[in-house]
Scaffold this motif. Structure first.
Motif, PDB file in Angstrom:
ATOM      1  N   ASN A  67       0.821  -1.216   0.000  1.00 60.33           N
ATOM      2  CA  ASN A  67       0.000   0.000   0.000  1.00 60.33           C
ATOM      3  C   ASN A  67       0.856   1.268   0.000  1.00 60.33           C
ATOM      4  O   ASN A  67       0.393   2.331  -0.399  1.00 60.33           O
ATOM      5  N   SER A  68       2.108   1.146   0.465  1.00 61.91           N
ATOM      6  CA  SER A  68       2.943   2.344   0.567  1.00 61.91           C
ATOM      7  C   SER A  68       3.570   2.738  -0.763  1.00 61.91           C
ATOM      8  O   SER A  68       3.950   3.885  -0.950  1.00 61.91           O
ATOM      9  N   TYR A  69       3.712   1.804  -1.679  1.00 68.71           N
ATOM     10  CA  TYR A  69       4.365   2.125  -2.956  1.00 68.71           C
ATOM     11  C   TYR A  69       3.580   1.625  -4.166  1.00 68.71           C
ATOM     12  O   TYR A  69       3.970   1.877  -5.305  1.00 68.71           O
ATOM     13  N   GLY A  70       2.460   0.923  -3.944  1.00 63.58           N
ATOM     14  CA  GLY A  70       1.711   0.335  -5.049  1.00 63.58           C
ATOM     15  C   GLY A  70       1.193   1.359  -6.042  1.00 63.58           C
ATOM     16  O   GLY A  70       1.287   1.168  -7.266  1.00 63.58           O
ATOM     17  N   ASP A  71       0.657   2.489  -5.533  1.00 66.39           N
ATOM     18  CA  ASP A  71       0.104   3.512  -6.425  1.00 66.39           C
ATOM     19  C   ASP A  71       1.170   4.113  -7.335  1.00 66.39           C
ATOM     20  O   ASP A  71       0.863   4.558  -8.451  1.00 66.39           O
ATOM     21  N   LEU A  72       2.411   4.164  -6.875  1.00 62.36           N
ATOM     22  CA  LEU A  72       3.502   4.700  -7.702  1.00 62.36           C
ATOM     23  C   LEU A  72       3.998   3.670  -8.708  1.00 62.36           C
ATOM     24  O   LEU A  72       4.412   4.016  -9.818  1.00 62.36           O
ATOM     25  N   LEU A  73       3.963   2.397  -8.319  1.00 64.31           N
ATOM     26  CA  LEU A  73       4.531   1.359  -9.155  1.00 64.31           C
ATOM     27  C   LEU A  73       3.595   0.934 -10.288  1.00 64.31           C
ATOM     28  O   LEU A  73       4.059   0.581 -11.384  1.00 64.31           O
ATOM     29  N   VAL A  74       2.282   0.992 -10.058  1.00 66.85           N
ATOM     30  CA  VAL A  74       1.328   0.512 -11.064  1.00 66.85           C
ATOM     31  C   VAL A  74       1.461   1.237 -12.395  1.00 66.85           C
ATOM     32  O   VAL A  74       1.576   0.597 -13.449  1.00 66.85           O
ATOM     33  N   PRO A  75       1.446   2.585 -12.446  1.00 68.55           N
ATOM     34  CA  PRO A  75       1.564   3.245 -13.764  1.00 68.55           C
ATOM     35  C   PRO A  75       2.898   2.963 -14.453  1.00 68.55           C
ATOM     36  O   PRO A  75       2.962   2.897 -15.683  1.00 68.55           O
ATOM     37  N   ILE A  76       3.983   2.758 -13.685  1.00 68.05           N
ATOM     38  CA  ILE A  76       5.283   2.436 -14.295  1.00 68.05           C
ATOM     39  C   ILE A  76       5.224   1.070 -14.958  1.00 68.05           C
ATOM     40  O   ILE A  76       5.717   0.865 -16.074  1.00 68.05           O
ATOM     41  N   ILE A  77       4.593   0.106 -14.273  1.00 69.33           N
ATOM     42  CA  ILE A  77       4.465  -1.240 -14.832  1.00 69.33           C
ATOM     43  C   ILE A  77       3.604  -1.229 -16.079  1.00 69.33           C
ATOM     44  O   ILE A  77       3.932  -1.855 -17.099  1.00 69.33           O
ATOM     45  N   MET A  78       2.492  -0.495 -16.037  1.00 66.11           N
ATOM     46  CA  MET A  78       1.566  -0.471 -17.169  1.00 66.11           C
ATOM     47  C   MET A  78       2.225   0.096 -18.424  1.00 66.11           C
ATOM     48  O   MET A  78       1.942  -0.354 -19.544  1.00 66.11           O
ATOM     49  N   LYS A  79       3.121   1.076 -18.256  1.00 64.75           N
ATOM     50  CA  LYS A  79       3.784   1.667 -19.418  1.00 64.75           C
ATOM     51  C   LYS A  79       4.741   0.692 -20.095  1.00 64.75           C
ATOM     52  O   LYS A  79       5.025   0.820 -21.280  1.00 64.75           O
ATOM     53  N   LYS A  80       5.228  -0.288 -19.355  1.00 67.86           N
ATOM     54  CA  LYS A  80       6.170  -1.266 -19.909  1.00 67.86           C
ATOM     55  C   LYS A  80       5.475  -2.341 -20.738  1.00 67.86           C
ATOM     56  O   LYS A  80       6.138  -3.059 -21.499  1.00 67.86           O
ATOM     57  N   PHE A  81       4.154  -2.480 -20.612  1.00 68.05           N
ATOM     58  CA  PHE A  81       3.438  -3.551 -21.300  1.00 68.05           C
ATOM     59  C   PHE A  81       3.212  -3.217 -22.766  1.00 68.05           C
ATOM     60  O   PHE A  81       3.035  -2.036 -23.122  1.00 68.05           O
ATOM     61  N   PRO A  82       3.182  -4.227 -23.633  1.00 68.95           N
ATOM     62  CA  PRO A  82       2.766  -3.996 -25.023  1.00 68.95           C
ATOM     63  C   PRO A  82       1.306  -3.548 -25.068  1.00 68.95           C
ATOM     64  O   PRO A  82       0.528  -3.805 -24.143  1.00 68.95           O
ATOM     65  N   ALA A  83       0.940  -2.901 -26.159  1.00 65.18           N
ATOM     66  CA  ALA A  83      -0.418  -2.352 -26.286  1.00 65.18           C
ATOM     67  C   ALA A  83      -1.468  -3.456 -26.205  1.00 65.18           C
ATOM     68  O   ALA A  83      -2.534  -3.278 -25.598  1.00 65.18           O
ATOM     69  N   GLU A  84      -1.181  -4.612 -26.810  1.00 67.45           N
ATOM     70  CA  GLU A  84      -2.159  -5.696 -26.797  1.00 67.45           C
ATOM     71  C   GLU A  84      -2.409  -6.203 -25.383  1.00 67.45           C
ATOM     72  O   GLU A  84      -3.552  -6.471 -25.010  1.00 67.45           O
ATOM     73  N   LEU A  85      -1.358  -6.303 -24.584  1.00 68.29           N
ATOM     74  CA  LEU A  85      -1.513  -6.758 -23.209  1.00 68.29           C
ATOM     75  C   LEU A  85      -2.303  -5.744 -22.391  1.00 68.29           C
ATOM     76  O   LEU A  85      -3.148  -6.117 -21.568  1.00 68.29           O
ATOM     77  N   ARG A  86      -2.050  -4.459 -22.625  1.00 70.06           N
ATOM     78  CA  ARG A  86      -2.817  -3.433 -21.911  1.00 70.06           C
ATOM     79  C   ARG A  86      -4.292  -3.509 -22.264  1.00 70.06           C
ATOM     80  O   ARG A  86      -5.162  -3.312 -21.404  1.00 70.06           O
ATOM     81  N   ARG A  87      -4.596  -3.810 -23.524  1.00 72.66           N
ATOM     82  CA  ARG A  87      -5.999  -3.943 -23.933  1.00 72.66           C
ATOM     83  C   ARG A  87      -6.649  -5.142 -23.237  1.00 72.66           C
ATOM     84  O   ARG A  87      -7.798  -5.071 -22.790  1.00 72.66           O
ATOM     85  N   ASN A  88      -5.918  -6.256 -23.152  1.00 70.20           N
ATOM     86  CA  ASN A  88      -6.460  -7.432 -22.478  1.00 70.20           C
ATOM     87  C   ASN A  88      -6.739  -7.154 -21.007  1.00 70.20           C
ATOM     88  O   ASN A  88      -7.777  -7.560 -20.461  1.00 70.20           O
ATOM     89  N   LEU A  89      -5.820  -6.447 -20.355  1.00 70.86           N
ATOM     90  CA  LEU A  89      -6.013  -6.126 -18.946  1.00 70.86           C
ATOM     91  C   LEU A  89      -7.180  -5.163 -18.760  1.00 70.86           C
ATOM     92  O   LEU A  89      -7.965  -5.297 -17.821  1.00 70.86           O
ATOM     93  N   ALA A  90      -7.303  -4.191 -19.669  1.00 62.23           N
ATOM     94  CA  ALA A  90      -8.422  -3.245 -19.579  1.00 62.23           C
ATOM     95  C   ALA A  90      -9.748  -3.944 -19.826  1.00 62.23           C
ATOM     96  O   ALA A  90     -10.761  -3.626 -19.201  1.00 62.23           O
ATOM     97  N   ARG A  91      -9.747  -4.910 -20.755  1.00 59.83           N
ATOM     98  CA  ARG A  91     -10.977  -5.652 -21.034  1.00 59.83           C
ATOM     99  C   ARG A  91     -11.413  -6.455 -19.807  1.00 59.83           C
ATOM    100  O   ARG A  91     -12.597  -6.579 -19.522  1.00 59.83           O
TER     101      ARG A  91
END
Length: 401
Positions: A16-40
């Motif tokens: 909880n202390s660092y998750g909010d900072l780490l999530v957007p960094i991780i999401m930017k590293k993903f390919p576009a197709e993987l981000r679409r699957n996660l959003a779906r």
């Protein structure tokens, strides 16, 4: 990523202390197709780090299965529901796994069709101990199903054949000696049994148990609650069914055509005040507010008379000397958008005066034991017809002792 997170946890840092900072960094590293699957899968909801890690694990599992299917050129034939039970475990876990068909080439050029479950990994690599059988005279000259190799110290399990096909492959000839037993099969001799090893200080045992059977409603409920193993909390550790069963046996009786339940008092509950003055004052305020709407006041009186007639409430003699503690509970009205019942009467068990406890403060508090909505929907769909009914004044028909 997992190594870094476990390292932070070992230092006492919570997600909880660092998750909010780490999530957007991780999401930017993903390919576009993987981000679409996660959003779906997740929708527009805000990601929590724990949820994102679980979703990544599921995507990796899907990709590995797809790679395996492409490598073997398998065609999906559907999916199967299996119950997974680990050795020494106290519960089963239900999973949906895709199925396919492979053909096992055996001696004499025949093939055996096998309906299989498609998984990226069957088990961890097993230690290769076949070098030890070279010196066993009774095994020399036998064509083994798993040829002896000097290349690897361990090997991966690519195909696990269960008992439903085992006896189509195994034959009658058995060779025994001072070591593992060799059983002839259509793909070569199979070795089973203890094998002497050079290092006596270490040993490893491997067990894999899969029970395939039509799941019952409880298994399906567990599947929907636990999409992936290890993500959700173990239901067996948090269940309060034991408390509920004890309460049913000791605190609920059937008397004069109705159920009567005892209040579940705490062991050392504080002295409960009468609340007479508070209850009298709040009742007067309720009547004063309803006086501005004569129709609602009339309906309020009709509901009270109906509850008195049905035995839900009773008139107490104010002049009588009580033989047991007395506690008054105020009530108030709640408006409803209904032609037949525009208001309903609600009793406030949380009412307290200053530093005095309320009735709810003196009663045990446990998680609600209500029917799970998932189970209700599954049972509703199991048969062709469903019947819905309603018990009039169900809660008011239960007496309190």
């Amino acid at each position: 990523m997992e190594n870094y997170i476990r390292g932070l946890e070992s230092l006492g840092e919570c997600q909880n202390s660092y998750g909010d900072l780490l999530v957007p960094i991780i999401m930017k590293k993903f390919p576009a197709e993987l981000r679409r699957n996660l959003a779906r899968e997740h929708g527009n909801a805000r990601w929590q780090l724990q949820d994102l890690r679980a979703a990544i694990a599921r995507e990796i599992n899907i990709l590995e299965v797809e790679e395996l299917v492409e490598k073997l050129k398998l065609k999906h034939t559907g999916s199967d529901t299996i119950s997974l039970a680990s050795f020494g475990g106290k519960s089963e876990q239900c999973r949906y796994i895709p199925t396919g068909r492979v053909f096992l080439h055996v001696e004499q050029g025949d093939t055996i069709p096998l309906d299989v479950l498609i998984l990226p990994t069957i088990a961890l690599p097993l230690l290769n101990l076949q070098q030890e059988v070279k010196c066993m005279n009774y095994i020399r000259g036998l064509k083994l199903a798993h040829p002896i190799s000097d290349a690897d110290d361990d090997f991966d399990v690519s195909l696990l054949i269960g008992s439903d096909y085992y006896w189509q492959i195994v034959q009658n000839e058995v060779v025994r000696g001072n070591g593992p037993t060799a059983v002839k099969s259509k793909i070569g001799y199979l070795l089973s049994g203890p094998l002497p090893v050079a290092n006596k200080n270490s040993s490893a045992s491997y067990m894999f148990n899969v029970i395939t059977a039509p799941p019952n409603v409880t298994d399906l409920e567990r599947f929907w609650k636990l999409e992936s193993m290890g993500i959700s909390e173990d239901e067996a550790e948090t269940s309060t069914s034991g408390i509920l069963n004890t309460y049913k046996e000791n605190c609920i009786t059937y008397k004069d055509g109705r159920y009567v339940a005892k209040l579940s008092w705490k062991e050392d509950y504080p002295v409960l005040p009468t609340n007479y003055e508070v209850c009298k004052r709040r009742t007067e305020n309720t009547i004063r507010r309803l006086s501005t709407e004569p129709d609602l006041l009339k309906k309020y009186g009709q509901i009270t008379d109906d509850q008195l007639k049905r035995g839900f409430i009773e008139i107490c003699d104010a002049d009588a000397t009580p033989t047991h503690p007395v506690h008054y509970i105020p009530n108030h009205h709640v408006k409803k958008e209904s032609n037949t019942t525009p208001i309903r009467i609600v009793y406030d068990c949380s009412c307290k005066s200053r530093d005095q406890p309320s009735l709810n403060d003196c009663l045990l508090s446990t998680p609600p034991e209500l029917n799970d909505l998932t189970g209700i929907l599954l049972r509703f769909r199991m048969n062709r017809y469903a019947i819905a009914t309603d018990i009039e004044k169900a809660f008011l028909n239960i007496g309190l002792d």
